[in-house]
Write a protein that holds these residues in place. Structure first.
Motif, PDB file in Angstrom:
ATOM      1  N   GLN A   4       0.835  -1.201   0.000  1.00  0.00           N
ATOM      2  CA  GLN A   4       0.000   0.000   0.000  1.00  0.00           C
ATOM      3  C   GLN A   4       0.867   1.247   0.000  1.00  0.00           C
ATOM      4  OE1 GLN A   4      -2.829  -0.140  -0.778  1.00  0.00           O
ATOM      5  NE2 GLN A   4      -3.438  -2.237  -0.300  1.00  0.00           N
ATOM      6  N   LEU A   5       2.030   1.169   0.645  1.00  0.00           N
ATOM      7  CA  LEU A   5       2.921   2.321   0.659  1.00  0.00           C
ATOM      8  C   LEU A   5       3.402   2.628  -0.759  1.00  0.00           C
ATOM      9  CD1 LEU A   5       4.064   4.303   2.671  1.00  0.00           C
ATOM     10  CD2 LEU A   5       6.070   2.851   2.903  1.00  0.00           C
ATOM     11  N   GLY A   6       3.720   1.569  -1.499  1.00  0.00           N
ATOM     12  CA  GLY A   6       4.117   1.763  -2.896  1.00  0.00           C
ATOM     13  C   GLY A   6       3.004   2.410  -3.701  1.00  0.00           C
ATOM     14  N   ASN A   7       1.774   1.875  -3.554  1.00  0.00           N
ATOM     15  CA  ASN A   7       0.620   2.487  -4.232  1.00  0.00           C
ATOM     16  C   ASN A   7       0.439   3.927  -3.804  1.00  0.00           C
ATOM     17  OD1 ASN A   7       0.084   0.138  -5.519  1.00  0.00           O
ATOM     18  ND2 ASN A   7      -1.467  -0.566  -4.043  1.00  0.00           N
ATOM     19  N   GLY A   8       0.664   4.138  -2.505  1.00  0.00           N
ATOM     20  CA  GLY A   8       0.498   5.484  -1.968  1.00  0.00           C
ATOM     21  C   GLY A   8       1.483   6.455  -2.582  1.00  0.00           C
ATOM     22  N   LEU A   9       2.728   5.994  -2.759  1.00  0.00           N
ATOM     23  CA  LEU A   9       3.728   6.854  -3.388  1.00  0.00           C
ATOM     24  C   LEU A   9       3.305   7.218  -4.809  1.00  0.00           C
ATOM     25  CD1 LEU A   9       7.148   5.374  -2.242  1.00  0.00           C
ATOM     26  CD2 LEU A   9       6.265   7.666  -1.816  1.00  0.00           C
ATOM     27  N   LEU A  10       2.760   6.226  -5.514  1.00  0.00           N
ATOM     28  CA  LEU A  10       2.351   6.486  -6.893  1.00  0.00           C
ATOM     29  C   LEU A  10       1.192   7.485  -6.950  1.00  0.00           C
ATOM     30  CD1 LEU A  10       2.635   2.913  -8.408  1.00  0.00           C
ATOM     31  CD2 LEU A  10       4.042   4.903  -8.946  1.00  0.00           C
ATOM     32  N   LEU A  11       0.172   7.238  -6.113  1.00  0.00           N
ATOM     33  CA  LEU A  11      -0.942   8.191  -6.072  1.00  0.00           C
ATOM     34  C   LEU A  11      -0.429   9.545  -5.586  1.00  0.00           C
ATOM     35  CD1 LEU A  11      -3.938   8.813  -6.322  1.00  0.00           C
ATOM     36  CD2 LEU A  11      -4.260   8.018  -3.981  1.00  0.00           C
ATOM     37  N   GLY A  12       0.488   9.471  -4.615  1.00  0.00           N
ATOM     38  CA  GLY A  12       1.036  10.704  -4.047  1.00  0.00           C
ATOM     39  C   GLY A  12       1.751  11.546  -5.079  1.00  0.00           C
ATOM     40  N   ILE A  13       2.493  10.911  -5.971  1.00  0.00           N
ATOM     41  CA  ILE A  13       3.257  11.693  -6.938  1.00  0.00           C
ATOM     42  C   ILE A  13       2.312  12.372  -7.939  1.00  0.00           C
ATOM     43  CG2 ILE A  13       3.792  10.091  -8.838  1.00  0.00           C
ATOM     44  CD1 ILE A  13       6.394  12.113  -6.986  1.00  0.00           C
ATOM     45  N   ILE A  14       1.220  11.687  -8.282  1.00  0.00           N
ATOM     46  CA  ILE A  14       0.221  12.304  -9.172  1.00  0.00           C
ATOM     47  C   ILE A  14      -0.368  13.544  -8.499  1.00  0.00           C
ATOM     48  CG2 ILE A  14      -1.989  11.987 -10.323  1.00  0.00           C
ATOM     49  CD1 ILE A  14      -1.436   8.943 -10.222  1.00  0.00           C
ATOM     50  N   ILE A  15      -0.830  13.333  -7.267  1.00  0.00           N
ATOM     51  CA  ILE A  15      -1.493  14.429  -6.557  1.00  0.00           C
ATOM     52  C   ILE A  15      -0.499  15.553  -6.279  1.00  0.00           C
ATOM     53  CG2 ILE A  15      -2.664  15.039  -4.409  1.00  0.00           C
ATOM     54  CD1 ILE A  15      -3.850  12.267  -4.424  1.00  0.00           C
ATOM     55  N   SER A  16       0.713  15.148  -5.988  1.00  0.00           N
ATOM     56  CA  SER A  16       1.738  16.127  -5.667  1.00  0.00           C
ATOM     57  C   SER A  16       1.989  17.066  -6.851  1.00  0.00           C
ATOM     58  CB  SER A  16       3.006  15.372  -5.284  1.00  0.00           C
ATOM     59  OG  SER A  16       3.936  16.226  -4.734  1.00  0.00           O
ATOM     60  N   VAL A  17       2.216  16.489  -8.024  1.00  0.00           N
ATOM     61  CA  VAL A  17       2.462  17.325  -9.213  1.00  0.00           C
ATOM     62  C   VAL A  17       1.249  18.203  -9.485  1.00  0.00           C
ATOM     63  CG1 VAL A  17       2.888  17.295 -11.693  1.00  0.00           C
ATOM     64  CG2 VAL A  17       4.073  15.676 -10.215  1.00  0.00           C
ATOM     65  N   ALA A  18       0.051  17.616  -9.396  1.00  0.00           N
ATOM     66  CA  ALA A  18      -1.167  18.381  -9.652  1.00  0.00           C
ATOM     67  C   ALA A  18      -1.365  19.475  -8.603  1.00  0.00           C
ATOM     68  CB  ALA A  18      -2.372  17.447  -9.679  1.00  0.00           C
ATOM     69  N   SER A  19      -0.997  19.178  -7.346  1.00  0.00           N
ATOM     70  CA  SER A  19      -1.158  20.160  -6.277  1.00  0.00           C
ATOM     71  C   SER A  19      -0.219  21.342  -6.470  1.00  0.00           C
ATOM     72  CB  SER A  19      -0.887  19.534  -4.907  1.00  0.00           C
ATOM     73  OG  SER A  19      -1.844  18.566  -4.608  1.00  0.00           O
ATOM     74  N   VAL A  20       1.005  21.050  -6.880  1.00  0.00           N
ATOM     75  CA  VAL A  20       1.940  22.148  -7.139  1.00  0.00           C
ATOM     76  C   VAL A  20       1.363  23.060  -8.216  1.00  0.00           C
ATOM     77  CG1 VAL A  20       4.209  22.751  -8.015  1.00  0.00           C
ATOM     78  CG2 VAL A  20       3.955  20.835  -6.465  1.00  0.00           C
ATOM     79  N   ALA A  21       0.827  22.440  -9.267  1.00  0.00           N
ATOM     80  CA  ALA A  21       0.245  23.223 -10.354  1.00  0.00           C
ATOM     81  C   ALA A  21      -0.894  24.097  -9.836  1.00  0.00           C
ATOM     82  CB  ALA A  21      -0.259  22.290 -11.448  1.00  0.00           C
ATOM     83  N   LEU A  22      -1.770  23.507  -9.040  1.00  0.00           N
ATOM     84  CA  LEU A  22      -2.918  24.251  -8.506  1.00  0.00           C
ATOM     85  C   LEU A  22      -2.439  25.372  -7.594  1.00  0.00           C
ATOM     86  CD1 LEU A  22      -6.110  24.017  -8.399  1.00  0.00           C
ATOM     87  CD2 LEU A  22      -5.766  23.022  -6.155  1.00  0.00           C
ATOM     88  N   SER A  23      -1.440  25.043  -6.790  1.00  0.00           N
ATOM     89  CA  SER A  23      -0.952  25.989  -5.802  1.00  0.00           C
ATOM     90  C   SER A  23      -0.245  27.180  -6.457  1.00  0.00           C
ATOM     91  CB  SER A  23      -0.022  25.236  -4.850  1.00  0.00           C
ATOM     92  OG  SER A  23       0.737  26.128  -4.118  1.00  0.00           O
ATOM     93  N   LEU A  24       0.526  26.909  -7.507  1.00  0.00           N
ATOM     94  CA  LEU A  24       1.154  27.998  -8.270  1.00  0.00           C
ATOM     95  C   LEU A  24       0.092  28.962  -8.782  1.00  0.00           C
ATOM     96  CD1 LEU A  24       3.850  26.400 -10.620  1.00  0.00           C
ATOM     97  CD2 LEU A  24       4.205  28.103  -8.828  1.00  0.00           C
ATOM     98  N   LEU A  25      -0.932  28.377  -9.374  1.00  0.00           N
ATOM     99  CA  LEU A  25      -1.982  29.194  -9.975  1.00  0.00           C
ATOM    100  C   LEU A  25      -2.715  29.995  -8.911  1.00  0.00           C
ATOM    101  CD1 LEU A  25      -3.268  29.650 -12.740  1.00  0.00           C
ATOM    102  CD2 LEU A  25      -5.035  28.043 -12.079  1.00  0.00           C
ATOM    103  N   TYR A  26      -3.034  29.328  -7.800  1.00  0.00           N
ATOM    104  CA  TYR A  26      -3.749  30.040  -6.744  1.00  0.00           C
ATOM    105  C   TYR A  26      -2.875  31.143  -6.171  1.00  0.00           C
ATOM    106  CZ  TYR A  26      -6.199  31.253  -2.531  1.00  0.00           C
ATOM    107  OH  TYR A  26      -6.839  31.978  -1.552  1.00  0.00           O
ATOM    108  N   GLY A  27      -1.604  30.809  -5.970  1.00  0.00           N
ATOM    109  CA  GLY A  27      -0.701  31.793  -5.385  1.00  0.00           C
ATOM    110  C   GLY A  27      -0.641  33.061  -6.207  1.00  0.00           C
ATOM    111  N   VAL A  28      -0.525  32.908  -7.522  1.00  0.00           N
ATOM    112  CA  VAL A  28      -0.327  34.089  -8.365  1.00  0.00           C
ATOM    113  C   VAL A  28      -1.647  34.772  -8.727  1.00  0.00           C
ATOM    114  CG1 VAL A  28       0.548  34.869 -10.592  1.00  0.00           C
ATOM    115  CG2 VAL A  28       1.860  33.248  -9.249  1.00  0.00           C
ATOM    116  N   THR A  29      -2.705  33.975  -8.978  1.00  0.00           N
ATOM    117  CA  THR A  29      -3.944  34.593  -9.466  1.00  0.00           C
ATOM    118  C   THR A  29      -5.053  34.656  -8.427  1.00  0.00           C
ATOM    119  OG1 THR A  29      -4.887  32.502 -10.197  1.00  0.00           O
ATOM    120  CG2 THR A  29      -3.503  33.672 -11.767  1.00  0.00           C
ATOM    121  N   ARG A  30      -4.917  33.940  -7.315  1.00  0.00           N
ATOM    122  CA  ARG A  30      -5.978  33.857  -6.291  1.00  0.00           C
ATOM    123  C   ARG A  30      -7.239  33.204  -6.844  1.00  0.00           C
ATOM    124  NH1 ARG A  30      -3.886  34.235  -1.279  1.00  0.00           N
ATOM    125  NH2 ARG A  30      -1.807  34.501  -2.040  1.00  0.00           N
TER     126      ARG A  30
END
Lengths: 305, 256, 351
Positions: A4-30
């Motif tokens: 499950q930890l391995g699966n978690g890392l895989l799901l985590g990396i997807i969410i992580s990349v997507a979260s950075v993208a969302l966070s960049l956008l929110y940070g700059v544009t609100r």
């Protein structure tokens, strides 16, 4: 548990990349962008459109067959396409809204409308079926402690590399510094000669490219669906909130943690027989964070009430 | 001290390392009209915010009638009889002057969802008496001709009056007035000063933050001077006017 | 009531859309019309509840589906029903009306529980919290199969309501070959709209309504006057949630079975679209918005047929939702006050 930890890392990396993208956008544009999930799906769908074998049964717009381009080329095309899409959104939708000083609540509702519109546009014209990338099957191998396919392992490494690149970019390049400046105060930034329109355009492009990449990761690990982005959108929100809204580093870690948490929780004793509810736990964590530590793990205190 | 109404002990508040309020000991007396003056950024409004519960102090305590109100919420403090106004006037823009006043005067049970669904006859009576009360207040403030105007249509000075009226209708024991004269024309300034003096004579304790020194010296019974968050003078208007430290800190700036 | 241009346009548009049902359908027009009106009544009721939140109080609630869901599940589980994989039958239960009241109160209580911590949050954060809470509700309901029937849902509950169906409906139905059960549910939902609107009109001009407007204008000033602004907002949250709960019950009875898939976020977005179309902050706006919205939805199948040969269910749904998404965007950009809302009363900026 380790599985499950391995699966978690895989799901985590997807969410992580997507979260950075969302966070960049929110940070700059609100902008709280509910259409973020649709950009994620776009990355996967465009990749599929180019890479699926010409003679496969996949059809786009009910008549276009896939182009049979090589997979790696398709990925690059898809990411560029997502960047272009982000630019179009900014130029023809969000910039005019900003210039017309449309309130941020109204913009939030607009992104919801946009999300529903694009998602069902995919349903109509791209693929209502669950599809796989034309990559063939692989046998699992052991890496350190985790069993996963070589392809998924590559995704994991690629994701980590992308994170490092983003981190370096934000810290050391002129553009990265400018983005952080606009995030902290757009008025101040414009006084110091930074063109915030260009920064915002650049942010839309880079955020969309990252989102597209996250979608490609997700499709490699799982599959392509028209609503694949929307299905993980709330987890992405959770990752962003957990790490601290508007901080890119926080979003990376927050996203990773949420992914791991969702998958590992399946192995917890009290979750036995309740695997369907695993997302509920992550969402509950997000709500608790928002209520009791709204700045997240890494964020600075911000007024949210 | 029998006339002590409120006291402040070791009150500290800073924003991002900058000291906003740092007061060891301060006592406000019953029925006194006290003005708080000081240069911009002296911490006057922050002190009001701390007393009225709109901001939380870093440390220290505030007692009102020997009751510790340090961590109380604004509405609870207001219910003890201490009502404040704001530096930037906060009227309910899209409600009429009459509605502004009636809402302010209405008690909690009258505002409750339950009462408003059932609407007992006694609520009607209460509302009628509230309306009379509001009309009386408007008359006292000389804004009765504006009764049905929306608050956003009022001039800056009239908004100050309306805010004052909203406080008066609550029959407060203590009034915290945050710059009641800011942006008010000279004629209306006179009117407002008269009203404040009259309220004071009626037995209401008044604390006032105000930049108009002439007005402050004219009506105050006690003047407190803050600079950089700390108390630098406290006394009769005349004493404060001649205090060296005050002249240095306050008037020394030159432009005021 | 002043006869303004807004009202004339609204009434004309509503009549026109009803006329379109007759113009576009060669047969079964009445059947289609009553189907549309039933959905319009139920969703209109839900939109009125949402309007109490967003229009009257400025609360950005994106978890409306969960309030509808709580109302529906609690009510249905209290009356005789069958639930779960085996269709396990529960023959005893409370009388419908009592169960309904408990269902509505439960929805309100859920609103209170969610609002108690969340209502202080800034607008966009409240939006995220409410939509997440609604998803948690849906996932839990799906997961707790032994109580809620899980993915298999609840069936065989309609009798509790249908046994009260009056005779005049039977006579009406037999004349036009309509679905009696649906007409009864639709009738009840419109009656409910009538009484809920009466109640809200009464509240709007009451001291409570006045206090709520004051909260919307300036919370700090309200607090400085000794009023508990948070509690006032919570009351509004509970009131709107209760109305949504009632709508949820009707929705279940209209379908005749209750599935968790009904309460996906899209349900909330439907209600949002209706509210925006009808007019944020206007009491009766959502009712007109709902009728027009459902005529559009029901006639999109025709549009889908123009685009696709032999459109399948997925494509029909696709066309519908593409339109819903477009409608939300276009209205929010070009006419955020909808048909009957007042532009100056919109709260479109986080304070």
């Amino acid at each position: 548990m380790l599985d499950q930890l391995g699966n978690g890392l895989l799901l985590g990396i997807i969410i992580s990349v997507a979260s950075v993208a969302l966070s960049l956008l929110y940070g700059v544009t609100r902008i709280v962008n509910f259409a973020h999930g649709e950009v994620i799906a776009l990355g996967a769908i465009v990749t599929l459109f180019f890479s699926a074998p010409v003679d496969s049964k996949v059809l786009f717009l009910d008549r276009f067959s896939p182009l049979g381009v090589s997979f790696s080329t398709s990925v690059i095309i898809a990411i560029l396409f997502c960047g272009l899409f982000g630019a179009l959104l900014e130029l023809f939708l969000f910039r005019p809204l900003r210039k017309a000083e449309v309130g941020n609540i109204a913009v939030l509702v607009v992104t919801i409308g946009l999300s529903i519109f694009i998602r069902h546009f995919y349903l109509l014209f791209a693929t209502g079926k669950v599809q796989d990338f034309p990559l063939g099957l692989e046998r699992r191998q052991t890496y350190l402690f985790f069993d996963m396919t070589p392809r998924n392992f590559k995704v994991l490494i690629a994701g980590l590399v992308v994170m490092i690149i983003i981190g370096l970019f934000l810290t050391f390049t002129r553009m990265g510094k400018a983005m952080r400046a606009v995030r902290d105060s757009s008025e101040l930034a414009s006084v110091s000669g930074i063109n915030s329109d260009n920064i915002i355009l650049f942010t839309w492009i880079s955020s969309s490219m990252l989102a597209g990449l996250a979608g490609i990761f997700q499709a490699i690990i799982n599959d392509v669906r028209y609503n694949m982005g929307f299905l993980i959108l709330l987890l992405i929100f959770a990752g962003t909130v957990l790490g601290g809204i508007g901080t890119s580093f926080g979003a990376m870690v927050g996203g990773l943690l949420i992914g791991i948490f969702v998958q590992v929780s399946v192995a917890l004793p009290f979750m036995e027989g309740h695997t369907e509810a695993k997302n509920a736990v992550a969402l509950a964590i997000m709500i608790l964070i928002l209520l009791f530590r709204p700045q997240g793990i890494f964020g600075e205190k911000e007024r949210i009430s | 001290m029998s006339s002590s109404l409120m006291r402040v002990n070791n009150l500290k508040k800073s924003f991002g390392g900058v000291k906003a309020v740092d007061i060891d000991n301060l006592i406000f007396n019953k029925n006194e009209l006290t003005s708080i003056i000081g240069p911009n950024g002296a911490g006057k409004t922050t002190l009001f915010d701390l007393i009225s519960g709109f901001q939380e102090e870093d440390s220290g305590e505030i007692f009102y009638q020997e009751k510790n109100i340090t961590k109380s919420q604004p509405h609870k403090i207001a219910r003890l009889g201490m009502v404040r106004t704001f530096q930037l006037t906060k009227v309910f823009d899209r409600m009429t002057v009459l509605e502004n006043l009636m809402f302010a005067g209405s008690n909690i049970s009258n505002d409750s969802l339950f009462q408003s669904i059932i609407q007992f006859p006694k609520q009607k009576n209460y509302e009628n008496s509230l309306e009379e009360e509001a009309l009386r207040v408007m008359k006292d403030l000389n804004i009765e001709q504006m009764s049905n105007a929306y608050a956003r249509e009022l001039s800056g000075g009239q908004k100050k009056l309306l805010e004052l009226g909203r406080s008066i209708i609550r029959k407060p024991d203590v009034l915290l007035l945050d710059e009641p004269l800011a942006g008010v024309n000279p004629k209306l300034t006179e009117e407002i000063l008269e009203i404040i003096e009259k309220l004071s004579n009626d037995g209401i304790t008044i604390l006032m933050v105000e930049h108009n020194i002439e007005a402050v010296m004219k009506i105050s019974e006690r003047v407190i001077v803050l600079a950089e968050g700390s108390l630098i003078a406290d006394g009769l208007p005349q004493e404060v006017r001649e205090n060296k430290k005050v002249i240095e800190a306050y008037l020394g700036g030159g432009d005021e | 009531m002043k006869l303004s241009v807004k009202w004339i346009v609204t009434v004309v548009l509503t009549s026109f859309s009803i006329y379109m049902v007759f113009a576009l359908n060669p047969e079964g027009q009445l059947r289609i019309l009553f189907n549309v009106l039933t959905f319009a009544g139920i969703y209109g009721l839900a939109a009125i509840g949402l309007n109490v939140h967003f229009g009257l109080t400025g609360l950005l609630n994106f978890g409306h589906a969960s309030f509808m869901g709580v109302g529906a599940y609690v009510t249905l589980l209290l009356i005789p029903h069958a639930a779960g994989r085996e269709g396990q039958i529960t023959e005893t239960g409370l009388p419908f009306l009592l169960a309904l009241v408990i269902g509505i109160l439960s929805a309100s209580l859920f609103g209170l529980l969610l609002g108690l911590p969340a209502i202080r949050l800034r607008g966009d954060y409240l939006a995220i919290v409410t939509i997440a809470a609604a998803e948690i509700f849906r996932l839990l309901v799906r997961d707790l199969e032994s109580v809620t029937g899980g993915v298999y849902g609840i069936i065989n509950f309609s009798d509790s309501l249908q046994k009260y169906r009056p005779n005049f409906i039977e006579t009406f139905v037999s004349k036009y070959d309509l679905n009696a059960g649906q007409i009864w549910v639709g009738f009840l939902s419109w009656v409910s709209i009538f009484f809920v609107l009466l109640l809200l009109k009464r509240l709007n001009s009451s001291p409570w309504g006045r206090a709520l407007r004051a909260v919307r204008e300036d919370e700090d000033a309200v607090r400085a006057l000794g009023k508990n602004a948070v509690w006032l907002k919570l009351q509004s949250f509970m009131l709107g949630a209760g109305i949504a709960g009632l709508a949820g019950v009707f929705l279940a009875f209209n379908y005749g079975s209750l599935q968790t898939t009904l309460f996906v976020p899209l349900l909330t977005f439907y209600v949002w679209a209706i509210m925006i179309l009808g007019g944020v902050g206007s009491l009766s706006g959502p009712v007109f918005g709902s009728v027009i919205f459902w005529v559009i939805i029901s006639e999109t199948d025709r549009l889908a047929a123009l685009i696709f040969e032999n459109a399948n269910g997925q494509q029909l749904a696709g066309v519908r939702f593409v339109l819903v998404g477009l409608l939300i965007m276009i209205l929010m950009i070009f006419r955020p006050s909808g048909l009957l809302g007042k532009k100056e009363e919109l709260l479109l900026n986080v304070k």
